[in-house]
Design a protein around this motif. Structure first.
Motif, mmCIF file in Angstrom:
data_model
loop_
_atom_site.group_PDB
_atom_site.id
_atom_site.type_symbol
_atom_site.label_atom_id
_atom_site.label_comp_id
_atom_site.label_asym_id
_atom_site.label_seq_id
_atom_site.Cartn_x
_atom_site.Cartn_y
_atom_site.Cartn_z
ATOM 1 N N GLN B 248 0.828 -1.197 0.000
ATOM 2 C CA GLN B 248 0.000 0.000 0.000
ATOM 3 C C GLN B 248 0.864 1.249 0.000
ATOM 4 O O GLN B 248 2.012 1.243 0.457
ATOM 5 N N LYS B 249 0.296 2.324 -0.505
ATOM 6 C CA LYS B 249 1.074 3.514 -0.816
ATOM 7 C C LYS B 249 1.716 4.140 0.417
ATOM 8 O O LYS B 249 2.814 4.698 0.350
ATOM 9 N N ALA B 250 1.049 4.066 1.578
ATOM 10 C CA ALA B 250 1.587 4.729 2.774
ATOM 11 C C ALA B 250 1.553 3.782 3.967
ATOM 12 O O ALA B 250 0.605 3.031 4.149
ATOM 13 N N THR B 251 2.599 3.856 4.757
ATOM 14 C CA THR B 251 2.678 3.092 6.001
ATOM 15 C C THR B 251 3.245 3.986 7.089
ATOM 16 O O THR B 251 4.205 4.721 6.862
ATOM 17 N N VAL B 252 2.632 3.935 8.261
ATOM 18 C CA VAL B 252 3.104 4.698 9.414
ATOM 19 C C VAL B 252 3.316 3.742 10.583
ATOM 20 O O VAL B 252 2.489 2.861 10.833
ATOM 21 N N HIS B 260 0.531 0.905 10.384
ATOM 22 C CA HIS B 260 -0.750 1.146 9.726
ATOM 23 C C HIS B 260 -0.476 1.499 8.278
ATOM 24 O O HIS B 260 0.370 2.339 7.990
ATOM 25 N N SER B 261 -1.220 0.891 7.384
ATOM 26 C CA SER B 261 -1.060 1.155 5.958
ATOM 27 C C SER B 261 -2.392 1.564 5.360
ATOM 28 O O SER B 261 -3.459 1.128 5.809
ATOM 29 N N ALA B 262 -2.325 2.393 4.334
ATOM 30 C CA ALA B 262 -3.535 2.825 3.631
ATOM 31 C C ALA B 262 -3.166 3.266 2.229
ATOM 32 O O ALA B 262 -2.007 3.548 1.931
ATOM 33 N N GLY B 263 -4.181 3.343 1.393
ATOM 34 C CA GLY B 263 -3.985 3.820 0.038
ATOM 35 C C GLY B 263 -3.973 2.696 -0.988
ATOM 36 O O GLY B 263 -4.015 1.515 -0.640
ATOM 37 N N PRO B 264 -3.911 3.070 -2.234
ATOM 38 C CA PRO B 264 -3.914 2.071 -3.311
ATOM 39 C C PRO B 264 -2.684 1.171 -3.237
ATOM 40 O O PRO B 264 -1.645 1.554 -2.699
ATOM 41 N N TRP B 265 -2.819 0.005 -3.832
ATOM 42 C CA TRP B 265 -1.681 -0.909 -3.889
ATOM 43 C C TRP B 265 -0.708 -0.450 -4.957
ATOM 44 O O TRP B 265 -1.115 -0.102 -6.070
#
Lengths: 91, 457
Positions: B248-252, B260-265
């Motif tokens: 995924q595009k972003a990971t924090v 935590h990850s979010a966004g398009p693959w």
């Protein structure tokens, strides 16, 4: 929308900062409200709809272009005022 | 290696590193597709033994209309659970079944099929969920009957077919130690620019494991129109196949143990033809290649047309490749083999052409039945059921591609070209390692080496 200080921005973390603009995915009406600087408080339903992380990516500070990353998707919009507040809050 | 650690970025992300993709016709009008990840696993690598990434999207793609874009995609998502939070151990006793209470850390996965058509939005179908992976092969006390554990992990799919995901012995064979030492081929190193005595090849991966995703599905589930082609020269008989991994595009990271990850693959690894990114694409472009779909591969065609390796061979082996040294024209043979498939009329009775779109994919002509006696050199060895018609586990792709680059396939394009004698003889000398065993049934890839047994005392 209450002013975002550096302390409050950082203490809210990503979810808090996102909560303020989580309504953006609601569509053009919300985007217009954001662009005008007038933001309605989030409803309980809107808050509970956010079940995972939501990140902001400032893609271009000059134009105020922001990418919102949530679930498996992204929404790109422009809000120079919000970008300005975030940048100043980070100083 | 075929694509083990082949690009700067993915070499730092082994869980998402797609090492090899295989595709071949199997009995009962089925195709088996195998994609491997997590390169060069040391069998004894505990207590945190290797596994798939819960935060990685693994995919197998099939293009059935020749545009280099997926028409059918199988997606695999993994989830890890820890049963006993009070131990550092992977297992606290023998693992005798996939639900053994002594097996502490286990993975399950889901399989989703995505159908893309031009007329409608992608249609997704959940084919299986909660499918268990087998454990890693620990040793005779922990995994006393490993083949039984692996067999229990073979799962049937809604709509037909089987799936397996878990650790296996890496079927790829290559002498990395010599090849990356200035292009040395041990059987011929007396001819090298820096000569040494000839020696037998050393299979660098002969005791390494990987993590395999294997899929066996009906041919009709993959072809355009749901047909089972019987004419090898028919246009609808060829499938383009490749594997990939995405994050995924972003990971924090909010805490050391929490991300935590979010966004398009975002695709971070892919693999169609073996060695394409490894030895064709320059290092500066390798990460970019990994992020693009095959439909964008026209920008890399220049590297296929004028492969660096073809220029290196005459330099590294002085006087051995004079005809190759004089071959300056674009390599239309390699462009066809790797990027479009071989058109009808070049090799009698054979084609795996998918059209003019240049795309790095395995191209499998599903109308060609499995060979009764497979030749390790595949099509170059007169066996149309082998690479570059798909890829079998036993195909000696290092030798095949070495010889092709050295010029043995150029006469397909220019009948007047005479390959150097060495072009038809070179190899790295790793075929047929005695310790490398395969299964004669799905998932075909061999039992992984156990940490207790490898390295041997």
């Amino acid at each position: 929308m209450e002013p975002v200080s550096r302390r409050s921005f950082l203490s809210k973390g990503s979810l808090g900062a996102v909560g303020a603009i989580g309504a953006l995915s609601a569509g053009p009406v919300a985007l217009a409200a954001m662009a005008s600087g007038v933001e309605e408080p989030l409803s309980d339903e809107e808050v509970s709809a956010l079940t995972g992380p939501l990140f902001l990516h400032v893609r271009d500070a000059a134009s105020g272009e922001i990418e919102v990353l949530v679930d498996e998707s992204s929404v790109v919009f422009k809000d120079p005022a919000l970008v300005a507040r975030m940048l100043r809050a980070s100083k | 290696m075929s694509s083990h650690r082949e690009a700067p970025s993915i070499s730092k992300d082994p869980v998402a590193d797609n090492t090899d993709t295989y595709a071949f016709v199997t009995p009962d009008a089925t195709v088996t597709i195998i994609t491997n990840y997590v390169p060069a696993e040391v069998p004894a690598g505990g207590p945190n033994f290797y596994e798939f990434g819960d935060d990685v999207l693994y995919e197998i793609h099939i293009d059935n209309d020749g545009d280099g874009r997926p028409d059918v995609t199988y997606q695999f998502r993994f989830a890890t659970t820890i049963r006993n939070t009070d131990t550092f151990l992977y297992n606290t006793g023998p693992i005798t079944s996939l639900d053994s209470p002594t097996w502490n850390r286990r993975q399950t996965y889901s399989v989703t099929r995505v159908d893309e058509t031009q007329r409608e939005r992608a249609r997704t179908t959940l084919l299986a969920s909660g499918v268990p992976c087998p454990p890693c092969n620990i040793g005779p006390r922990s995994t006393p009957d490993y083949p039984a554990l692996a067999a229990a992990a073979v799962t049937s799919l809604t709509g037909g077919g089987w799936v397996f995901a878990g650790q296996r012995a890496d079927p790829f064979f290559v002498d990395l130690g010599s090849i990356f030492d200035l292009g040395t081929l041990r059987p011929f190193e007396s001819l090298h620019l820096i000569p040494m005595a000839n020696a037998s090849g050393v299979d660098t991966l002969k005791t390494s494991n990987v993590h395999t995703i294997a899929l066996r599905v009906p041919i009709a589930a993959l072809t355009r129109g749901g047909t089972v082609p019987t004419d090898p020269l028919g246009a609808g008989s060829v499938l383009g196949i490749w594997g990939s991994a995405s994050r995924q595009k972003a990971t924090v990271r909010t805490h050391p143990e929490s991300t935590h990850s979010a966004g398009p693959w975002v695709q971070v690894s892919r693999l169609g033809n073996p060695l394409f990114n490894e030895v064709i694409v320059p290092m500066a472009d390798k990460d970019r290649w990994n992020a693009l779909p095959p439909s964008a591969d026209a920008e890399f065609a220049k590297y296929v047309a004028q492969p660096e390796l073809a220029k290196l061979l005459p330099v590294l082996y002085p006087g051995v490749f004079p005809h190759l040294a004089g071959l300056t024209a674009d390599r239309a043979d390699l462009l066809a083999i790797l990027l479009t498939g071989i058109p009808p009329g070049i090799i009698p009775g054979f084609q795996n052409f998918t059209g003019s779109t240049q795309a790095d994919m395995l191209r499998l002509n599903v109308a060609i039945p499995p060979a009764a006696a497979p030749n390790r050199l595949g099509l170059v060895g007169g066996d149309p059921a082998g690479f570059p018609n798909g890829r079998r586990l036993t195909d000696d792709v290092v030798t095949i591609e070495l010889r092709a680059v050295a010029g043995v396939t150029y006469p397909l394009i220019d009948h007047g070209f005479v390959p150097d004698a060495a072009a038809g003889a070179i190899e790295d000398g790793t075929f047929g390692h005695p310790g490398r065993t395969l299964l004669n049934h799905f998932p075909y890839v061999g039992t992984p080496y156990s940490g207790y047994d490898v390295p041997a005392a």
